[in-house]
Scaffold this active site. Structure first.
Site, mmCIF file in Angstrom:
data_model
loop_
_atom_site.group_PDB
_atom_site.id
_atom_site.type_symbol
_atom_site.label_atom_id
_atom_site.label_comp_id
_atom_site.label_asym_id
_atom_site.label_seq_id
_atom_site.Cartn_x
_atom_site.Cartn_y
_atom_site.Cartn_z
ATOM 1 N N PHE A 61 -32.731 50.777 -106.193
ATOM 2 C CA PHE A 61 -31.800 50.608 -107.313
ATOM 3 C C PHE A 61 -30.842 51.798 -107.411
ATOM 4 O O PHE A 61 -29.649 51.635 -107.633
ATOM 5 C CB PHE A 61 -32.564 50.486 -108.634
ATOM 6 C CG PHE A 61 -33.259 49.168 -108.839
ATOM 7 C CD1 PHE A 61 -32.980 48.079 -108.033
ATOM 8 C CD2 PHE A 61 -34.187 49.020 -109.847
ATOM 9 C CE1 PHE A 61 -33.612 46.861 -108.228
ATOM 10 C CE2 PHE A 61 -34.830 47.803 -110.054
ATOM 11 C CZ PHE A 61 -34.541 46.724 -109.231
ATOM 12 N N GLY A 105 -18.718 43.922 -114.048
ATOM 13 C CA GLY A 105 -19.732 43.220 -113.275
ATOM 14 C C GLY A 105 -19.679 43.624 -111.809
ATOM 15 O O GLY A 105 -18.668 44.121 -111.318
ATOM 16 N N ASP A 106 -20.778 43.400 -111.112
ATOM 17 C CA ASP A 106 -20.852 43.739 -109.690
ATOM 18 C C ASP A 106 -20.120 42.685 -108.872
ATOM 19 O O ASP A 106 -20.262 41.484 -109.125
ATOM 20 C CB ASP A 106 -22.315 43.803 -109.233
ATOM 21 C CG ASP A 106 -23.082 44.901 -109.951
ATOM 22 O OD1 ASP A 106 -22.454 45.934 -110.248
ATOM 23 O OD2 ASP A 106 -24.280 44.718 -110.222
ATOM 24 N N THR A 119 -28.746 40.393 -119.293
ATOM 25 C CA THR A 119 -27.761 40.585 -118.223
ATOM 26 C C THR A 119 -27.362 39.252 -117.597
ATOM 27 O O THR A 119 -27.780 38.177 -118.026
ATOM 28 C CB THR A 119 -28.315 41.515 -117.134
ATOM 29 O OG1 THR A 119 -29.386 40.839 -116.449
ATOM 30 C CG2 THR A 119 -28.841 42.810 -117.716
ATOM 31 N N HIS A 135 -31.398 52.940 -124.637
ATOM 32 C CA HIS A 135 -31.360 51.541 -124.212
ATOM 33 C C HIS A 135 -32.264 51.419 -122.988
ATOM 34 O O HIS A 135 -31.967 51.973 -121.927
ATOM 35 C CB HIS A 135 -29.923 51.148 -123.862
ATOM 36 C CG HIS A 135 -29.740 49.712 -123.487
ATOM 37 N ND1 HIS A 135 -29.729 48.688 -124.418
ATOM 38 C CD2 HIS A 135 -29.546 49.116 -122.269
ATOM 39 C CE1 HIS A 135 -29.523 47.536 -123.797
ATOM 40 N NE2 HIS A 135 -29.424 47.771 -122.492
ATOM 41 N N SER A 152 -32.876 49.991 -128.096
ATOM 42 C CA SER A 152 -32.615 48.624 -127.666
ATOM 43 C C SER A 152 -33.237 48.406 -126.294
ATOM 44 O O SER A 152 -33.579 49.363 -125.597
ATOM 45 C CB SER A 152 -31.110 48.337 -127.642
ATOM 46 O OG SER A 152 -30.416 49.349 -126.919
ATOM 47 N N GLU A 194 -33.282 45.877 -122.625
ATOM 48 C CA GLU A 194 -32.538 44.934 -121.791
ATOM 49 C C GLU A 194 -33.467 44.066 -120.956
ATOM 50 O O GLU A 194 -34.449 44.539 -120.393
ATOM 51 C CB GLU A 194 -31.605 45.726 -120.876
ATOM 52 C CG GLU A 194 -30.706 44.853 -120.000
ATOM 53 C CD GLU A 194 -29.671 45.709 -119.284
ATOM 54 O OE1 GLU A 194 -28.847 46.327 -119.991
ATOM 55 O OE2 GLU A 194 -29.714 45.767 -118.040
ATOM 56 N N LYS A 198 -11.400 51.673 -121.723
ATOM 57 C CA LYS A 198 -12.252 50.635 -122.329
ATOM 58 C C LYS A 198 -12.399 50.856 -123.835
ATOM 59 O O LYS A 198 -12.373 49.902 -124.619
ATOM 60 C CB LYS A 198 -13.628 50.618 -121.642
ATOM 61 C CG LYS A 198 -13.582 50.128 -120.208
ATOM 62 C CD LYS A 198 -14.958 49.946 -119.608
ATOM 63 C CE LYS A 198 -15.576 51.230 -119.139
ATOM 64 N NZ LYS A 198 -16.786 51.011 -118.315
ATOM 65 N N GLN A 211 -25.257 54.015 -117.615
ATOM 66 C CA GLN A 211 -26.123 53.781 -116.465
ATOM 67 C C GLN A 211 -27.323 54.722 -116.617
ATOM 68 O O GLN A 211 -27.213 55.772 -117.258
ATOM 69 C CB GLN A 211 -25.357 54.109 -115.185
ATOM 70 C CG GLN A 211 -26.135 53.975 -113.898
ATOM 71 C CD GLN A 211 -26.681 52.580 -113.701
ATOM 72 O OE1 GLN A 211 -27.794 52.300 -114.147
ATOM 73 N NE2 GLN A 211 -25.917 51.711 -113.056
#
Length: 275
Positions: A207, A99-100, A40, A257, A7, A9, A156, A167
Site C-alpha cells: 500500500f 480518484g486513482d 470509498t 480518520h 471517523s 473508513e 481545493k 493520506q
C-alpha cells in the site's frame, strides 16, 4: 480546544460474504460512537453503485455515512445524478477526490482535478454537503514538488472544501509541517489525520509503495524482523500507531480518520487506548 472527531473508513464489499463481514465489523465499530463513517469507491468509479448501496444500508441503520465521490471518468450528468441521489437520501457529507486513474486510463471525464469537482458540487448543491478533500503531508506521488502539491490543496479549499483528510503517514512531524505550511497560505479548514493501523507487514509495504507513504526505517526493520509472527507484528504496530495518534492529538490535530480495511480489531484497540 474542541473535542477531536474520530471517523472510520470502509470500502464497499464485492461479494455477499464481504457484505456480511462488513455488517459485523461496523456493528462493532459503531459501538465506539465515531463522528461518522466514510465509504470509498473503486478506480474509475467502478464500485460507485457499491458505495451508494453501502451508504444507504448504513443510513438505514441510523449511522452517519459519507460517500467518497470521484471525478475520474465521470460526466457532469452522471455526477449530477449521483449528487441528487445522495440529496434525496438526506446525505449531508461527501469526500470529494480525483480518484486513482485505472491502468491504461487516459484523459477523460468532465473533471480532471478534485478542485473542479468541488467547484461543481458547490455550484450544483450550494451548501447542502459538507465536503472533505484529500491532503498529502508527504506529497502526492504524482505531484511535481511539495510546493505544487500544497498549491493543489489550496485550490481545493478555495473551490469550497470544508475540511481535509490526509493520506496515512507515520511521521507526526510531516503532518505538523504540512499544517503549518497550509496556515501560511491562510488555509484554515480542519486537516484531519489519516491513520492506518499496522497489522500486516507485506500489505503495508505494498500500500505504502502505491500511495507514497513513508514507513520510517526503524519501523520497517522491526516489522521485517518478526517474519511470520503476526501476533508480534500486531502488538508492535499497535504501540507505534497509538503513540503517533497521541502525538497528533497532543499537538492539536482536529481529528483522526481510521482506514479500517473493513476490520474492527486494530481500530478498536487503538481507540480504546486513546479514550
Amino acid at each position: 480546544m474542541s473535542q477531536p472527531n474520530f471517523s472510520i473508513e470502509f470500502f464497499p464489499p464485492k461479494t455477499p460474504e464481504g457484505a456480511e463481514k462488513l455488517r459485523a465489523t461496523r456493528t462493532k465499530l459503531a459501538a465506539l460512537n465515531p463522528t461518522y463513517f466514510s465509504v470509498t469507491f473503486g478506480a474509475g468509479g467502478t464500485t460507485q453503485q457499491g458505495t451508494l448501496d453501502t451508504v444507504l444500508e448504513m443510513r438505514a441503520e441510523g449511522l452517519d455515512a459519507a460517500p467518497h465521490l470521484s471525478c475520474v471518468g465521470g460526466s457532469a450528468e452522471s455526477i449530477r445524478a449521483i449528487l441528487q441521489q445522495y440529496k434525496d437520501n438526506d446525505i449531508r457529507r461527501l469526500v470529494a477526490l480525483r480518484g486513482d486513474l485505472p491502468s491504461g486510463y487516459g484523459a477523460g471525464g468532465a473533471f480532471r482535478y478534485a478542485n473542479e469537482l468541488v467547484e461543481f458540487i458547490r455550484k450544483e448543491t450550494g451548501d447542502w454537503f459538507r465536503i472533505d478533500v484529500a491532503a498529502y503531508p508527504e506529497m502526492h506521488p504524482q505531484a511535481r514538488s511539495p510546493q505544487d502539491d500544497l498549491a493543489n490543496f489550496a485550490r481545493k479549499v478555495a473551490a469550497g472544501a470544508d475540511g481535509a483528510i490526509t493520506q496515512y503517514f507515520y511521521s507526526a512531524d510531516a503532518y505538523f509541517q504540512f499544517v503549518e505550511q497550509a496556515h501560511k497560505l491562510n488555509i484554515d479548514v480542519p486537516i484531519v489525520a489519516g491513520i492506518m493501523p499496522i497489522t500486516n507487514y507485506t500489505q503495508l509495504m505494498r500500500f505504502s509503495e502505491m500511495c507514497g507513504a513513508e514507513i520510517p526505517r526503524w519501523v520497517r526493520l522491526k516489522l521485517a524482523s518478526y517474519g511470520d509472527d503476526s501476533a508480534s507484528i500486531k502488538a508492535f504496530g499497535l504501540d507505534v500507531v497509538t503513540q503517533l495518534c497521541e502525538k497528533l492529538l497532543a499537538g492539536g490535530a482536529p481529528g483522526l480518520h481510521f482506514y479500517s480495511m473493513n476490520q474492527a480489531a486494530a481500530t478498536t484497540a487503538i481507540w480504546q487506548r486513546l479514550v
